[in-house]
Enzyme design. Structure first.
Site, PDB file in Angstrom:
ATOM      1  N   ASP A  58     114.827  61.581  85.463  1.00  0.00           N
ATOM      2  CA  ASP A  58     114.136  62.552  84.616  1.00  0.00           C
ATOM      3  C   ASP A  58     113.786  63.817  85.389  1.00  0.00           C
ATOM      4  O   ASP A  58     113.396  64.821  84.794  1.00  0.00           O
ATOM      5  CB  ASP A  58     112.851  61.943  84.046  1.00  0.00           C
ATOM      6  CG  ASP A  58     113.124  60.978  82.904  1.00  0.00           C
ATOM      7  OD1 ASP A  58     114.217  61.051  82.308  1.00  0.00           O
ATOM      8  OD2 ASP A  58     112.243  60.156  82.603  1.00  0.00           O
ATOM      9  N   ASP A  97     117.751  55.213  75.689  1.00  0.00           N
ATOM     10  CA  ASP A  97     116.625  55.213  76.625  1.00  0.00           C
ATOM     11  C   ASP A  97     115.935  53.851  76.657  1.00  0.00           C
ATOM     12  O   ASP A  97     116.138  53.006  75.771  1.00  0.00           O
ATOM     13  CB  ASP A  97     115.630  56.307  76.232  1.00  0.00           C
ATOM     14  CG  ASP A  97     115.024  57.022  77.438  1.00  0.00           C
ATOM     15  OD1 ASP A  97     114.973  56.408  78.525  1.00  0.00           O
ATOM     16  OD2 ASP A  97     114.609  58.180  77.292  1.00  0.00           O
TER      17      ASP A  97
END
Length: 756
Positions: free
Chosen positions: A536, A469
């Protein structure tokens, strides 16, 4: 011994002169590098067959434009690295100077190679690399320009600039440019935001520059992504289009430009911050590759990118493991027994990879602490991760783990011990984002700290997969150990290096590029990783569009697509399981859901979808993507067709509606015109809400029950099949079939199988 200037004069008298024809996959690139000049592209488009040397020379002369009124007496010559001295008044290919001097270099060729062999004259080749070595007329700069046509029909180019002088050369910009024909006047590129990545936008290319600059320090959710310019009205199926993509995960640009004399170009490059690259004597800067795509239709352009990524030696295949990621199931609430139970429930429905997300390390019990300390937390995992990792593997699943290696919290051991590792342009720190800062991997000690801690975890545990990430932009990205000098370029190279070194130590390791969702998606990172997290936002209403456009660059097997819980974590919408699953099944399939909160019925249907994906994933993740053009903005239709054209799966989703009437006639493109195909809808679990079946579907398997209003009022209606009908591929593409009536946010899958 002759002086440098004498050598330069001698070189001018014997400089190489070359015309090069590269061709393959239906594309030709004709390069004119005569009289020692940098290569200019005479033609980039449809493949030219049987092109002789005389033909090539004549074409190179014939495309020189007439000199217009009040213009320079010599028509401008637009090289792949455009030069100001040649009369080009648009964006120069190279910008920089020796303290204000030498800012407009004139490069002269020293040597030309094609496929590694020196040439001087004409050469016609298939896909190959042409390399041009040049020196500027003052002898202060060296240039290596690479132009390559790949077997997929992709064109790419990059430049390496070397300081040959004793004085420092401040490099401000290197921009690659490919020519556009006059008929290319409509622009398609992308914008977006967190939870809404890759939103298309169209405009018209007029005089001037269409410039998209990205200063986020990562690719960005709002990046241009792939910049297209094509014939007006180009779509997925047809319309000639030319496109550019900058393969770089840091600051970058894309642009299209037309000057008043009529020439127009498309290109890109890295965006350098002030003073970021200052070359000392003998030092070089290598630009990122800028890719060019020519094709008839957006699907054909996407297929070139897909073929390129699939040709990687270590490219992931279609046999991608069905994944469960636990973030939306537990967030930071890590409990060994609960997570082992979740793994057991996942294995029971056919999941093949279990991924432990954020919260396993250091003091990371919330999002304000712990980043930078990549050590398993003894508070949460007193026995380490072994009980969970071992149980996951006992269940026959792979194990994945979340990292955010480039980030740091102030509340961390790393930040307290080494505050100088935090990026900043001054003594004060930049504004925080998500309670975190950026760790400067250009500092050797910081780089080794991260690498050592990650390798320690990878060496101790059997980890098959990393979710990597990167949750914030690089604001005021300076090196505090060097007075705040900009460091995005060095950080990007360090990120690539860390990927390579981790994979060298663990060759079987797979890595996902996640960056606040889809914020780091480009060919630079895609050539080093195996998956991207599209967004997301797993709400299928939004994912339909994001998936549709993410495949413009990356093939489906690279696109992480998960079934989330009934109520979306990001939008709050409630969506039927059939819509969530039918959207996710066209990517690298997975689940982002607390399976303990799922009912037994949900688990049964999830198992059906997982089995369906496994049965068809060779097609779903290995076939050719087809996106269907349409005039109804409510409808998103797409599919994937096998390479041998023997089978296909299509999805038709209705996203919004002002009225309940059925969508327009469905035309299924991409099949063999002569072959006959059975087309039938596929339903797993409940039928779509508001379904009124199309007559050509035939009688359903339980027609008697379907005839009763009571059946349609029951939420648990399920397990219905329709025989469908047989059509030629030509009829499906040119005539089409009637669509059913559906409520919004519902879809129908169609299975297509050849009858021969």
């Amino acid at each position: 011994m002759p002086t440098r200037k004498v050598r330069i004069i001698a070189d001018l008298l014997s400089r190489p002169s070359a015309v090069i024809h590269l061709s393959g996959a239906g594309v030709s690139v004709l390069l004119d590098a005569r009289d020692g000049g940098l290569p200019a592209i005479v033609h980039w488009g449809d493949q030219l067959d049987s092109l002789t040397e005389a033909d090539a020379q004549t074409l190179a002369d014939a495309v020189v434009p007439v000199v217009g009124s009040n213009n320079p007496d010599v028509a401008p010559r637009v090289a792949v690295l455009p030069e100001h001295h040649a009369g080009w008044i648009g964006r120069p290919g190279l910008s920089g100077s020796f303290d204000g001097v030498g800012w407009s270099p004139r490069f002269v060729l020293d040597a030309v190679e094609v496929a590694g062999a020196p040439i001087d004259g004409f050469v016609s080749s298939g896909p190959a690399s042409a390399v041009f070595q040049a020196t500027d007329d003052a002898g202060r700069l060296g240039l290596r320009l690479e132009v390559e046509l790949l077997p997929t029909g992709l064109l790419r180019a990059r430049a390496t600039v070397t300081d040959l002088d004793d004085a420092p050369y401040r490099l401000d910009d290197v921009s690659i440019a490919f020519p556009l024909p006059a008929e290319a006047t409509e622009i398609l590129d992308f914008t977006g935001q967190h939870n809404g990545e890759r939103m298309p936008q169209r405009s018209v290319l007029g005089d001037g520059i269409h410039l998209r600059e990205n200063r986020r320090g990562r690719t960005g959710a709002d990046s241009a992504f792939v910049l297209h310019v094509g014939e007006p009205g180009f779509g997925f199926a047809r319309g000639r289009v030319w496109a550019a993509h900058t393969a770089w995960s840091g600051n970058h640009r894309h642009y299209a430009e037309r000057v008043y004399t009529g020439e127009q170009v498309i290109g890109g490059g890295e965006l350098l911050l002030p003073g970021e690259i200052v070359l000392a004597a003998g030092e070089s800067y290598e630009s990122p590759w800028v890719y060019g795509v020519f094709a008839d239709g957006l699907d054909a352009a996407a297929h070139r990118f897909h073929a390129h990524l699939r040709s990687r030696v270590d490219a992931p295949g279609a046999d991608r493991p069905v994944t469960l990621n636990v973030w939306e199931a537990v967030y930071f609430r890590h409990d060994e027994d609960q997570l082992i139970g979740l793994a057991e429930r996942a294995a029971g429905i056919g999941v093949e990879r279990f991924v432990l997300d954020d919260g396993w390390f250091g003091s990371r019990r919330h999002d304000r602490a712990g980043l930078g300390d990549w050590i398993v937390s003894s508070d949460v995992w007193p026995g380490g991760l072994h009980p969970l990792v071992d149980r996951v593997h006992e269940l026959g699943m792979q194990f994945g783990l979340w990292f955010e290696p480039e980030m740091i919290n102030l509340d961390s051991d790393a930040a307290r011990a080494h505050p100088e590792w935090i990026m900043a342009a001054r003594e004060d720190l930049p504004v925080e984002s998500r309670f975190q800062h950026v760790l400067n991997l250009a500092v050797p000690e910081a780089y080794e700290h991260v690498k050592a801690q990650m390798l320690a975890v990878l060496d101790e545990y059997r980890i098959d997969y990393i979710k990597w990430d990167h949750n914030r932009d690089l604001i005021e990205a300076g090196d505090r150990t060097a007075g705040g000098r900009p460091v995005v370029h060095a950080q990007t190279l360090a990120f690539y290096r860390l990927l390579r070194e981790l994979r060298a130590a663990h060759p079987a390791l797979e890595i996902e590029s996640c960056s606040s969702g889809g914020g780091r998606v480009d060919l630079g990172v895609l050539e080093l990783t195996d998956r991207i997290w599209v967004s997301d936002n797993s709400d299928p209403h939004d994912r339909q569009t994001m998936m549709r456009w993410s495949v413009q660059l990356a093939p489906p097997e690279f696109l992480g697509a998960h079934i989330a819980s009934e109520r979306s974590h990001t939008t709050g919408r409630r969506m039927d399981l059939s819509f969530r699953a039918g959207t996710a099944v066209f990517g690298h399939f997975g689940i982002e859901w607390d399976l303990f909160a799922a009912s037994d019925d949900d688990l049964r249907v999830l198992a059906q979808w997982i089995a369906f994906h496994k049965e068809h994933r060779a097609l779903l993740l290995g076939g050719d993507v087809v996106r269907l053009d349409g005039t109804d903005p409510r409808v998103v239709a797409h599919g994937v067709v096998s390479r041998d054209l023997s089978e296909a799966l299509y999805s038709v989703a209705v996203l919004d509606t002002a009225h309940p009437e059925p969508a327009a006639r469905l035309r299924l493109r991409g099949l063999s015109p002569e072959r006959r195909y059975r087309v039938a809808p596929v339903f797993l679990g409940t039928l779509p809400s508001g379904l009124h079946a199309a007559p050509w579907w035939g009688e359903p398997s339980d027609a008697e029950q379907l005839a009763t209003q009571e059946y349609w009022d029951r939420a648990e209606r399920r397990d219905v099949s329709f025989a469908g009908a047989v059509f030629t591929g030509e009829a499906l593409a040119r005539v089409g079939v009637a669509s059913p009536r559906l409520h919004p946010d519902q879809l129908v899958l169609y299975r297509v199988t050849a009858q021969d």
